[in-house]
Design a protein around this motif. Structure first.
Motif, PDB file in Angstrom:
ATOM      1  N   GLU A 128       4.798   9.979   1.247  1.00 20.92           N
ATOM      2  CA  GLU A 128       5.228  10.462  -0.069  1.00 20.92           C
ATOM      3  C   GLU A 128       5.867  11.859   0.057  1.00 20.92           C
ATOM      4  O   GLU A 128       6.892  12.133  -0.562  1.00 20.92           O
TER       5      GLU A 128
ATOM      6  N   SER B 123       1.148  -0.847   6.710  1.00 18.28           N
ATOM      7  CA  SER B 123       0.043  -0.068   6.124  1.00 18.28           C
ATOM      8  C   SER B 123      -0.830   0.575   7.185  1.00 18.28           C
ATOM      9  O   SER B 123      -1.417   1.623   6.954  1.00 18.28           O
TER      10      SER B 123
ATOM     11  N   HIS C  71       0.810  -1.229   0.000  1.00 17.35           N
ATOM     12  CA  HIS C  71       0.000   0.000   0.000  1.00 17.35           C
ATOM     13  C   HIS C  71       0.837   1.270   0.000  1.00 17.35           C
ATOM     14  O   HIS C  71       0.297   2.363  -0.111  1.00 17.35           O
ATOM     15  N   LEU C  72       2.146   1.116   0.179  1.00 17.67           N
ATOM     16  CA  LEU C  72       2.988   2.309   0.270  1.00 17.67           C
ATOM     17  C   LEU C  72       3.764   2.481  -1.028  1.00 17.67           C
ATOM     18  O   LEU C  72       4.935   2.116  -1.126  1.00 17.67           O
TER      19      LEU C  72
ATOM     20  N   GLU D 224      -4.501   5.816   3.255  1.00 13.27           N
ATOM     21  CA  GLU D 224      -4.167   6.844   2.259  1.00 13.27           C
ATOM     22  C   GLU D 224      -3.570   8.087   2.933  1.00 13.27           C
ATOM     23  O   GLU D 224      -2.627   8.679   2.421  1.00 13.27           O
TER      24      GLU D 224
ATOM     25  N   ARG E  71      -0.042   7.187   3.694  1.00  6.54           N
ATOM     26  CA  ARG E  71       0.727   7.045   2.441  1.00  6.54           C
ATOM     27  C   ARG E  71       1.131   8.415   1.908  1.00  6.54           C
ATOM     28  O   ARG E  71       2.257   8.636   1.492  1.00  6.54           O
TER      29      ARG E  71
ATOM     30  N   TYR F 128       4.368   5.321  -4.452  1.00  4.38           N
ATOM     31  CA  TYR F 128       4.321   6.764  -4.722  1.00  4.38           C
ATOM     32  C   TYR F 128       4.430   7.055  -6.213  1.00  4.38           C
ATOM     33  O   TYR F 128       5.014   6.282  -6.968  1.00  4.38           O
TER      34      TYR F 128
END
Ligand code: PMP
Ligand code: GLU
Length: 396
Positions: A299, A240, A209-210, A292, A295, A212
């Protein structure tokens, strides 16, 4: 009499990442402020709705042994998740829940390889892979990748590494420590080499899930119809959902392999924590916006860290497509003396950074890549800015 240590245990090295984290903790306990970029562990708290599910589980009396491979609800939720997210046909019996993805890796290796077998590991690799393989009695063959090649193993390299005793190849995309994310096409090319051999695959997808920018994580088992029968997929909630301390990971694979892993687990640890299992269930089935949010923050940190690292003379870092690590080349600084200490390798670089600038990294040699240093950007932007100021000053 001094109790002799077994050959297996004597050969095991302490985890270099956990050791680096412990070093920072020790200095902090002495009152020293350390900019600790060593451990790969989200600095966020576990989202509240997940903690609430754990309280509720305790109040509902879910504080007893569970089936060794995990509660039916969680195995079923994980099977449905892979079906929904990746189109992978998985039954709950093909899922085993363990005490973290590290434990899942151990179980998978213990169930599939042993003395005389060889496991192929592309380098740089996550520290624990080599020791986990060795603990089974199997040996490993390292396949070195390069920064110029994006730290990715080519199909030709994989083909050349396959020998008569090769049983398994370990893949990890997004990668710890490099952050490299293989494209779908690159993985398909590896899959075709694998399908032309007798290799099985251990695909560690814990950072799925990570990712970019344009990078996309791929569930390896979905790439070819023949892959599910030879692939063991590993993942979990540690990264995550910021749940490292809950120790919840899982493996998905062919039924006979998962059964064998379940037998090993039932003798070794019984079930993973009942409370953590209910928390993991809430993580998977609950609102995903927390994933999200984290994440996006990772990023932004990645962008900051890569810009700053590459602005330091003698440091070269690729832009990681995923995970939360910057893996940078420091060979230009070898031979220098800083704060009275000579830098000769990645370990001495890290030692000088910790002792003179109080910035804590992990040496690349721990990941099978001398000449590099790993920075975990699972720390606040403020800490990262200040720590990078210190590194910059140290190297001036
Ligand atoms: N695989 C990789 C590549 C990792 O970086 C980690 C981090 N610890 C793990 C597996 C294990 O994660 P955990 O045991 O916390 O689930
Ligand atoms: N995977 C993380 C790291 O590489 C956590 C530490 C560990 O489990 O080794 O730093």
């Amino acid at each position: 009499m001094k109790i002799p240590i077994s050959k297996m245990a004597a050969a095991v090295q302490p985890s270099a990442t956990l050791a680096a984290g412990a070093k920072a903790r020790q200095l902090k306990s002495e009152g020293i402020h350390v900019f600790d970029f060593s451990l790969g562990e989200p600095d966020f708290n576990t989202p509240e709705h997940i903690c609430q599910a754990a309280y509720q589980a305790m109040q509902a009396g879910h504080t007893h042994y569970t089936p060794a491979a995990g509660i039916a609800e969680l195995r079923s939720a994980i099977a449905k998740l892979y079906n929904r997210a990746h189109g992978l046909e998985v039954t709950p019996e093909q899922v085993i829940v363990s005490n973290g993805a590290k434990h899942s890796l151990h179980n998978a290796l213990a169930a599939t390889v042993g003395p005389g077998d060889e496991v192929i590991i592309p380098t740089p690799y996550w520290v624990s892979y080599s020791d986990l393989v060795q603990m089974t009695g199997a040996s490993y063959r390292l396949v070195p990748t390069t920064q110029d090649g994006g730290f990715k193993m080519s199909p030709e390299q994989l083909k050349a590494a396959i020998g008569p005793n090769s049983r398994l190849v370990m893949l990890n995309s997004p990668s710890n420590p490099t952050g490299a994310v293989y494209t779908r096409r690159e993985l398909e090319a590896l899959a075709d080499v694998i399908l032309g051999s007798n290799l099985a695959v251990l695909s560690d997808e814990i950072y799925e899930h990570l990712v970019y920018g344009d990078s996309k994580a791929t569930c390896f088992a979905t790439l070819r119809p023949e892959l599910p029968e030879r692939t063991i997929t590993i993942s979990g909630v540690s990264k995550s959902y910021a749940m490292t301390g809950w120790r919840m990971g899982w493996a998905i694979g062919p039924l006979h392999v998962v059964k064998a892993m379940g037998n090993v687990q039932s003798q070794e640890t019984s079930n993973p924590s009942s409370i953590s299992q209910y928390a993991a269930l809430a993580a998977i089935e609950g609102d995903q916006s927390c994933v999200e949010t984290m994440r996006r923050e990772f990023e932004a940190r990645r962008d900051l860290v890569i810009r700053r690292l590459n602005a330091i003379p003698g440091i070269h870092c690729l832009n990681p497509g995923g995970a939360f690590y910057a893996f940078f080349n420091v060979t230009a600084h070898f031979g220098r003396t800083i704060a009275g200490k000579q830098i000769t390798d990645s370990a001495s670089f890290c030692q000088v950074a910790l002792e003179s600038a109080h910035v804590n990294f992990v040496q690349g040699s721990a990941f099978g890549a001398e000449g590099y240093v790993r920075l975990s950007f699972a720390a606040s932007r403020e800490q990262l800015q200040q720590g990078l100021d210190r590194l910059e000053n140290m190297l001036k």
